[in-house]
Scaffold this motif. Structure first.
Motif, PDB file in Angstrom:
ATOM      1  N   UNK A 114      29.889  45.170  43.603  1.00  0.00           N
ATOM      2  CA  UNK A 114      30.602  43.915  43.808  1.00  0.00           C
ATOM      3  C   UNK A 114      31.565  43.717  42.635  1.00  0.00           C
ATOM      4  N   UNK A 115      32.776  43.255  42.916  1.00  0.00           N
ATOM      5  CA  UNK A 115      33.663  42.902  41.799  1.00  0.00           C
ATOM      6  C   UNK A 115      34.184  41.484  41.996  1.00  0.00           C
ATOM      7  N   UNK A 116      34.185  40.748  40.911  1.00  0.00           N
ATOM      8  CA  UNK A 116      34.746  39.383  40.887  1.00  0.00           C
ATOM      9  C   UNK A 116      35.771  39.391  39.756  1.00  0.00           C
ATOM     10  N   UNK A 117      36.992  39.758  40.107  1.00  0.00           N
ATOM     11  CA  UNK A 117      38.039  40.020  39.104  1.00  0.00           C
ATOM     12  C   UNK A 117      39.003  38.843  39.026  1.00  0.00           C
ATOM     13  N   UNK A 118      39.056  38.233  37.856  1.00  0.00           N
ATOM     14  CA  UNK A 118      40.034  37.158  37.644  1.00  0.00           C
ATOM     15  C   UNK A 118      39.793  35.940  38.511  1.00  0.00           C
ATOM     16  N   UNK A 150      30.402  44.929  28.080  1.00  0.00           N
ATOM     17  CA  UNK A 150      31.185  43.698  27.950  1.00  0.00           C
ATOM     18  C   UNK A 150      32.397  44.036  27.090  1.00  0.00           C
ATOM     19  N   UNK A 151      33.562  44.170  27.715  1.00  0.00           N
ATOM     20  CA  UNK A 151      34.744  44.659  26.992  1.00  0.00           C
ATOM     21  C   UNK A 151      35.897  43.670  27.101  1.00  0.00           C
ATOM     22  N   UNK A 152      36.830  43.821  26.172  1.00  0.00           N
ATOM     23  CA  UNK A 152      38.098  43.095  26.274  1.00  0.00           C
ATOM     24  C   UNK A 152      39.202  44.115  26.003  1.00  0.00           C
ATOM     25  N   UNK A 153      40.447  43.640  26.028  1.00  0.00           N
ATOM     26  CA  UNK A 153      41.560  44.536  25.715  1.00  0.00           C
ATOM     27  C   UNK A 153      41.397  45.147  24.318  1.00  0.00           C
ATOM     28  N   UNK A 154      40.699  44.435  23.425  1.00  0.00           N
ATOM     29  CA  UNK A 154      40.519  44.950  22.061  1.00  0.00           C
ATOM     30  C   UNK A 154      39.883  46.346  22.090  1.00  0.00           C
ATOM     31  N   UNK A 155      38.937  46.558  23.006  1.00  0.00           N
ATOM     32  CA  UNK A 155      38.292  47.885  23.103  1.00  0.00           C
ATOM     33  C   UNK A 155      39.080  48.830  24.014  1.00  0.00           C
ATOM     34  N   UNK A 164      46.690  43.178  29.067  1.00  0.00           N
ATOM     35  CA  UNK A 164      45.346  42.647  29.316  1.00  0.00           C
ATOM     36  C   UNK A 164      44.995  42.752  30.813  1.00  0.00           C
ATOM     37  N   UNK A 165      45.923  42.296  31.667  1.00  0.00           N
ATOM     38  CA  UNK A 165      45.655  42.322  33.114  1.00  0.00           C
ATOM     39  C   UNK A 165      45.599  43.752  33.650  1.00  0.00           C
ATOM     40  N   UNK A 196      47.071  41.512  20.666  1.00  0.00           N
ATOM     41  CA  UNK A 196      45.859  41.682  21.478  1.00  0.00           C
ATOM     42  C   UNK A 196      45.400  40.336  22.052  1.00  0.00           C
ATOM     43  N   UNK A 197      45.226  40.336  23.372  1.00  0.00           N
ATOM     44  CA  UNK A 197      44.674  39.169  24.063  1.00  0.00           C
ATOM     45  C   UNK A 197      43.218  39.496  24.358  1.00  0.00           C
ATOM     46  N   UNK A 198      42.292  38.675  23.861  1.00  0.00           N
ATOM     47  CA  UNK A 198      40.875  38.969  24.167  1.00  0.00           C
ATOM     48  C   UNK A 198      40.153  37.725  24.671  1.00  0.00           C
ATOM     49  N   UNK A 199      40.907  36.913  25.421  1.00  0.00           N
ATOM     50  CA  UNK A 199      40.310  35.675  25.920  1.00  0.00           C
ATOM     51  C   UNK A 199      39.462  35.902  27.170  1.00  0.00           C
ATOM     52  N   UNK A 200      39.657  37.042  27.820  1.00  0.00           N
ATOM     53  CA  UNK A 200      38.864  37.305  29.015  1.00  0.00           C
ATOM     54  C   UNK A 200      38.024  38.560  28.804  1.00  0.00           C
ATOM     55  N   UNK A 201      36.777  38.503  29.244  1.00  0.00           N
ATOM     56  CA  UNK A 201      35.855  39.634  29.081  1.00  0.00           C
ATOM     57  C   UNK A 201      35.641  40.323  30.423  1.00  0.00           C
TER      58      UNK A 201
END
Ligand code: SAM
Length: 300
Positions: free
Chosen positions: A169-173, A266-271, A69-70, A289-294
């Motif tokens: 701009x990125x605001x990651x994690x 808008x994606x997660x690890x699922x995609x 995921x990360x 699959x972890x999809x708690x973060x978009x």
């Protein structure tokens, strides 16, 4: 290292650690390459000794799919930055940069002005661990901002941010660690900073499902989803950086819209699983699959 810096940089170290682990994978199997990550991670030598396979297995024991995921998040942003730079972006602002070394590891053009924003203690530790020879060292400006209490626009403008240049701009994690008010005021300030130009904004956010319906935050059959969600929240609180801010997809889209941004992805690890892991024979099964973060890309 003082106790206060350990409390402030534990999550930055946590993600740098996963980047280090991924970098240890055979080159034809790895998703990202961060040759500097080891400089910021306590216990890096031990991780190097354990190697990629065993370290990923250990992470899997704690939370299956969390490493991937990360790493998918990092790769997604790497690709976004390369794409926007190829399309003519002239400034890159890394919000909550921590030990992110994109400025130096992506072979970005020297004409790109890069601003790294974070808390002063984290930036000081980062800078003291940088190698002497570093690509693009001269194009990076460090800007200290506490998103909860300080004006991003004021600090960035004082540091030389140019409001006429197309910017990414990125605001990651980060959004999960700061208040909703701080996330919103950051977006408000981005709107002010970019009113004369075009901008791309990446933001990752944790889905409200983590609080309300943890099972929905993981793939079907994920082992002990509810317990795992609690453990993730408990762990972040224990290291002094609790997750406090969550959104639904609708809320995030509305918030972006309010400040002039339209949502593009808008994606997660699922995609991203099939995009990044399948081509190198590392497809994750649904129950990991972890999809708690978009991972969201917006433009204005
Ligand atoms: C999980 S780390 C992510 C770091 C980096 N974006 C990455 O992905 O490697 C969260 C970062 O947010 C920063 N951060 C947390 N709260 C902050 C605040 N109130 N103001 C500025 N930065 C903050 C931390 O110092 C840390 O570097």
């Amino acid at each position: 290292m003082s106790r206060s810096i350990l409390r402030k940089d534990s999550t930055a170290q946590g993600v740098a650690k996963q980047r280090l682990i991924e970098t240890l994978a055979p080159p034809d199997k790895r998703i990202i390459n961060d040759p500097y990550a080891d400089r910021f991670v306590i216990g890096a030598s031990l991780i190097k000794l354990m190697g990629h396979k065993f370290s990923v297995w250990l992470t899997k024991m704690l939370a299956p799919g969390f490493h991937e995921h990360l790493i998918a998040r990092t790769r997604f942003i790497d690709d976004l930055i390369k794409d926007r730079v190829a399309k003519g972006v002239e400034q890159y602002v890394i919000l909550g940069a921590g030990y992110d070394m994109r400025a130096h590891r992506l072979e970005l053009p020297p004409s790109l002005n890069i601003f790294e924003v974070d808390q002063p203690e984290v930036q000081a530790r980062k800078r003291s661990n940088l190698p002497q020879e570093l690509m693009n060292a001269d194009n990076v400006t460090y800007v200290s901002v506490d998103f909860n209490h300080q004006s991003l626009a004021k600090q960035l403008l004082a540091a030389g941010f140019d409001q006429s240049k197309p910017t990414v701009f990125t605001l990651e994690g980060v959004s999960q660690y700061i208040t909703k008010e701080a996330v919103e005021s950051t977006m408000k300030e981005l709107a002010v900073l970019t009113q004369e130009t075009s901008a791309t904004f990446f933001i990752s956010y944790v889905d409200k499902c983590l609080d309300e319906n943890p099972a929905a935050c993981f793939g079907k059959g994920y082992p002990n989803a509810v317990k795992r969600a609690e453990a993730i929240k408990h762990f972040s609180a224990k290291v002094g950086e609790p997750w406090i801010t969550f959104y639904t997809a609708r809320e995030m889209e509305g918030l972006l819209y309010r400040y002039g941004f339209s949502l593009k992805e808008n994606k997660t690890l699922a995609e991203l699983n099939s995009m990044y892991f399948t081509p190198v024979g590392r497809t994750l099964p649904e129950d990991q699959i972890v999809k708690l973060e978009h991972f969201v890309v917006a433009e204005c």
